[in-house]
Design a protein around this motif. Structure first.
Motif: not given
Length: 388
Positions: A366, A370, A375-376, A378-383
């Protein structure tokens, strides 16, 4: 019960990109089964279907390639999303490929192979603004790194009396005139395949003398190429899915977005046309190959020193010379690249992603992730994750 909405899909079925868009629309249709689809086989330059003039539908997803098509679509007076962007003055919402990222991925992929001379094969200027953008961004990325980049403008409309063989001969002569080894980006897979044909005519070995990457990841063209063509997967399915979602919101009364939306490509799909390490130093090439074979095992620079008979200081200097970065940076780059792929293409927990990418702990992944991506995980996966 939701009213069934009637949607026209004016998207070419003749090209891999159009079929990818249609797969994305299909996925949205399965998630929202209140749509009735009007679709028929068509090419990019085909005119608007005759039935459109009197059609009483609710929305249109279209690849608008000319003014006549634009006029036919806009006369319907219903919500429209454009997936072509060929005409900038239509005032229609547009969603498409992030071509800047496409070019950056292709350039970095070729530079990571140790290549130092580059070229781009595209269309004549102003034929297609997105091809111009790919050309400009690729050349800028290469030249900013300190390397030369030549550009070839492939003819689009055949001149009278000029055969396909003569056009290929022109491309062949141009390729023969460039320094080798050469890293080349073709603006799309069709011309990537023609570049490979020209290399055969010129008796240029691929990838040892010319490494070629295309765009679209057309599985048919990439597989028919000899050798198989490396290509950037532009994420057409996600574009189609998001375009359908946008149209659904517009039909529900929401205002369309004022600015174009550009979807990030999925990444480079590596095949034999770029399977090369063009590093003019055998021990450095051995060290790079060791990293690429073992980075996911959590190796360190010390492991490399044991595998390659070089001191740490000499290894550092040679990596800086040939790759422009340190051995540790190369290890981390590949680890983060693997983590990106796993985050987008799987639903594996972060601890497993870390382990498979070569990181000892999810926390360390992590932190590094970043710093490298902004991105974290989780942010990368969501986007960027493709919706299932």
């Amino acid at each position: 019960m939701a009213r069934t909405r009637h949607i026209a899909l004016l998207i070419e079925t003749s090209r891999a990109y159009g079929r990818g868009l249609l797969r994305g629309v299909t996925r949205y249709l399965h998630e929202h089964p209140h749509w009735s689809i009007y679709v028929e086989p068509r090419g990019l330059d085909d005119p608007a279907p005759r039935w459109l003039k009197n059609w009483k539908g609710d929305g249109i997803l279209a690849r608008i390639n000319n003014r006549a098509m634009a006029d036919a679509v806009m006369r319907t007076g219903i919500p429209v999303v454009d997936l072509r962007g060929a005409l900038e003055d239509l005032g229609l919402p547009f969603i498409g490929i992030d071509n800047e990222v496409v070019s950056r991925m292709a350039a970095d992929h070729l530079m990571d192979r140790g290549l130092r001379t580059f070229a781009f094969v595209g269309a004549p200027r102003k034929y297609n603004r997105f091809i111009d953008l790919r050309s400009d961004c690729f050349a800028h990325r290469i030249r900013t790194a300190g390397f030369p980049c030549e550009v070839y403008q492939h003819p689009v409309h055949k001149k009278r009396g000029v055969s396909w063989d003569e056009e290929q001969d022109n491309l062949t002569h141009w390729l023969k005139s460039l320094p080798k080894p050469l890293g080349l980006m073709a603006c799309h897979d069709e011309w990537g395949q023609q570049v490979l044909d020209a290399c055969r005519r010129a008796e240029l070995a691929v990838p040892d003398q010319v490494a070629v990457v295309g765009v679209d990841n057309d599985l048919l063209l990439c597989g028919l190429s000899d050798p198989p063509l490396t290509s950037v997967d532009v994420n057409a399915e996600q574009i189609g899915h998001d375009a359908a979602a946008m149209l659904d919101r517009m039909m529900g009364g929401q205002a369309p977005p004022k600015e174009p939306i550009y979807i990030r490509p999925r990444g480079v799909v590596t095949r034999r046309s770029t399977d090369i390490l063009a590093i003019g130093d055998r021990l450095t090439a051995d060290a790079v190959r060791f990293i690429r074979e073992h980075f996911h095992e959590g190796i360190t620079v010390e492991d490399m020193i044991h595998a390659v008979p070089l001191s740490r200081s000499v290894l550092e200097r040679r990596f800086k010379r040939w790759l422009g970065r340190s051995p540790k940076s190369e290890i981390i780059r590949l680890q983060v690249e693997r983590a990106c792929t796993l985050l987008v293409e799987t639903n594996l927990p972060l601890a497993t992603v870390a382990q498979l990418s070569g990181f000892r702990h999810a926390k360390y992944l992590s932190e590094v992730f970043r710093k490298r991506t902004g991105h974290t995980p989780s942010q990368y996966r969501k986007q960027f994750q493709r919706q299932q």
